[in-house]
Design a protein around this motif. Structure first.
Motif, PDB file in Angstrom:
ATOM      1  N   ASP A   4       0.836  -1.194   0.000  1.00  0.00           N
ATOM      2  CA  ASP A   4       0.000   0.000   0.000  1.00  0.00           C
ATOM      3  C   ASP A   4       0.881   1.257   0.000  1.00  0.00           C
ATOM      4  O   ASP A   4       1.950   1.293   0.602  1.00  0.00           O
ATOM      5  CB  ASP A   4      -0.901  -0.008   1.235  1.00  0.00           C
ATOM      6  N   ARG A   5       0.400   2.299  -0.725  1.00  0.00           N
ATOM      7  CA  ARG A   5       1.208   3.506  -0.859  1.00  0.00           C
ATOM      8  C   ARG A   5       1.467   4.177   0.488  1.00  0.00           C
ATOM      9  O   ARG A   5       2.573   4.659   0.747  1.00  0.00           O
ATOM     10  CB  ARG A   5       0.490   4.479  -1.804  1.00  0.00           C
ATOM     11  N   SER A   6       0.468   4.204   1.356  1.00  0.00           N
ATOM     12  CA  SER A   6       0.663   4.817   2.675  1.00  0.00           C
ATOM     13  C   SER A   6       1.689   4.038   3.492  1.00  0.00           C
ATOM     14  O   SER A   6       2.515   4.622   4.207  1.00  0.00           O
ATOM     15  CB  SER A   6      -0.672   4.863   3.426  1.00  0.00           C
ATOM     16  N   GLU A   7       1.666   2.713   3.369  1.00  0.00           N
ATOM     17  CA  GLU A   7       2.649   1.887   4.074  1.00  0.00           C
ATOM     18  C   GLU A   7       4.051   2.128   3.524  1.00  0.00           C
ATOM     19  O   GLU A   7       5.027   2.173   4.284  1.00  0.00           O
ATOM     20  CB  GLU A   7       2.270   0.417   3.941  1.00  0.00           C
ATOM     21  N   TYR A   9       5.191   4.951   2.071  1.00  0.00           N
ATOM     22  CA  TYR A   9       5.663   6.268   2.483  1.00  0.00           C
ATOM     23  C   TYR A   9       5.999   6.312   3.972  1.00  0.00           C
ATOM     24  O   TYR A   9       6.972   6.953   4.381  1.00  0.00           O
ATOM     25  CB  TYR A   9       4.617   7.338   2.147  1.00  0.00           C
ATOM     26  N   SER A  10       5.185   5.639   4.785  1.00  0.00           N
ATOM     27  CA  SER A  10       5.465   5.628   6.222  1.00  0.00           C
ATOM     28  C   SER A  10       6.773   4.898   6.516  1.00  0.00           C
ATOM     29  O   SER A  10       7.543   5.296   7.393  1.00  0.00           O
ATOM     30  CB  SER A  10       4.304   4.971   6.976  1.00  0.00           C
ATOM     31  N   ARG A  12       9.330   4.714   4.462  1.00  0.00           N
ATOM     32  CA  ARG A  12      10.422   5.590   4.041  1.00  0.00           C
ATOM     33  C   ARG A  12      10.658   6.708   5.038  1.00  0.00           C
ATOM     34  O   ARG A  12      11.801   7.093   5.319  1.00  0.00           O
ATOM     35  CB  ARG A  12      10.113   6.167   2.656  1.00  0.00           C
TER      36      ARG A  12
END
Length: 274
Positions: A4-7, A9-10, A12
């Protein structure tokens, strides 16, 4: 596997935060080392007139030419012997499954829990009785023994995952036990041995406690051990002390940069089974 994109970014952001926390102390020490001697800089402050001569003065004051030779001697005396003993022991426990191998492994695992500080006093009296106190052997011999639990456990993890069919095929072809170790398994263990050698070299180079307690002559210690004497004489000269710290850390950083692939591959070895 889709992340998932939020996962993503978090993750990183977390890595970025950890990187900043790790790097900031080194940046602070480096900036402090560039301030004029006998001053107390405040935090992350770039000096108006960087004193690059502090590194030259720290190198001369700490007699780092002699320390480099002493540290190199201790590393070359500790690492090859530790590698040889731990590789043979790991092969015997992990591949040959000798009688009592589980008990031996349990003892080595127990050895991982022994802190250096907890045995420094017995080592001090033992070495004075043996007559090796205040010599480089006072650091070399204890380090070889203290590295064994981790080193044997590391090499055993490699040998225990090697297919038994390799040994069986070699025995059918008439290979002796020594041939099995030296010609078959030793070449296959080059990666974990190289990584273990790098780790032990860095640990030996940065050894502080044993060198400080068991060797009185600062020129016979490791570079990190000599920092204790350096700090005792120049505790109020913070920039000079930071410059000496940078010089001591520099070889370790160079080793990690040059051999980062080997270290990472060894740490990931066995995490994914093919």
């Amino acid at each position: 596997m889709k992340i998932d994109r939020s996962e993503l970014y978090s993750g990183r952001l977390l890595l970025l935060g950890l990187m900043v926390i790790t790097i900031l102390p080194f940046i602070s020490i480096f900036m402090t080392a560039l301030h004029p001697s006998n001053t107390v800089p405040g935090g992350l402050e770039w000096p108006a007139d960087p004193q690059w001569s502090n590194f030259i003065e720290a190198f001369s004051v700490a007699n780092m030419t002699a320390l480099l030779g002493s540290s190199l001697y201790i590393v070359l005396a500790v690492v090859p012997v530790s590698l040889l003993i731990s590789t043979m022991a790991g092969f015997a426990i992990g591949q040959l499954r000798i009688p009592g191998s589980r008990i031996l492994l349990a003892l080595f695992v127990f050895g991982l829990t022994l802190p250096f500080g907890g045995i420094i006093v017995p080592l001090y009296y033992l070495e004075r009785a043996l007559g090796i106190y205040n010599t480089r052997l006072a650091v070399v011999l204890p380090l070889i023994g203290l590295y064994m639990p981790f080193a044997v456990f590391w090499m055993r993890a490699h040998f225990v995952n090697m297919p038994t069919e390799i040994s069986e095929a070699a025995r059918v072809d008439g290979a002796t036990l020594w041939d099995l170790f030296a010609r078959i398994h030793l070449p296959l263990a080059r990666a974990p041995m190289a990584s273990l050698g790098i780790l032990m070299s860095v640990w030996t180079w940065n050894q502080f406690l044993l060198a400080l307690v068991l060797v009185e002559d600062p020129t016979e210690r490791t570079m990190a051990g000599a920092l204790g004497a350096f700090q005792g004489h120049y505790a109020t000269n913070v920039p000079l002390l930071c410059a000496g710290t940078i010089l001591i850390l520099l070889p370790t950083l160079v080793v990690f940069v040059l051999f980062q692939r080997q270290i990472i591959s060894a740490l990931l070895q066995g995490s994914v089974k093919g």
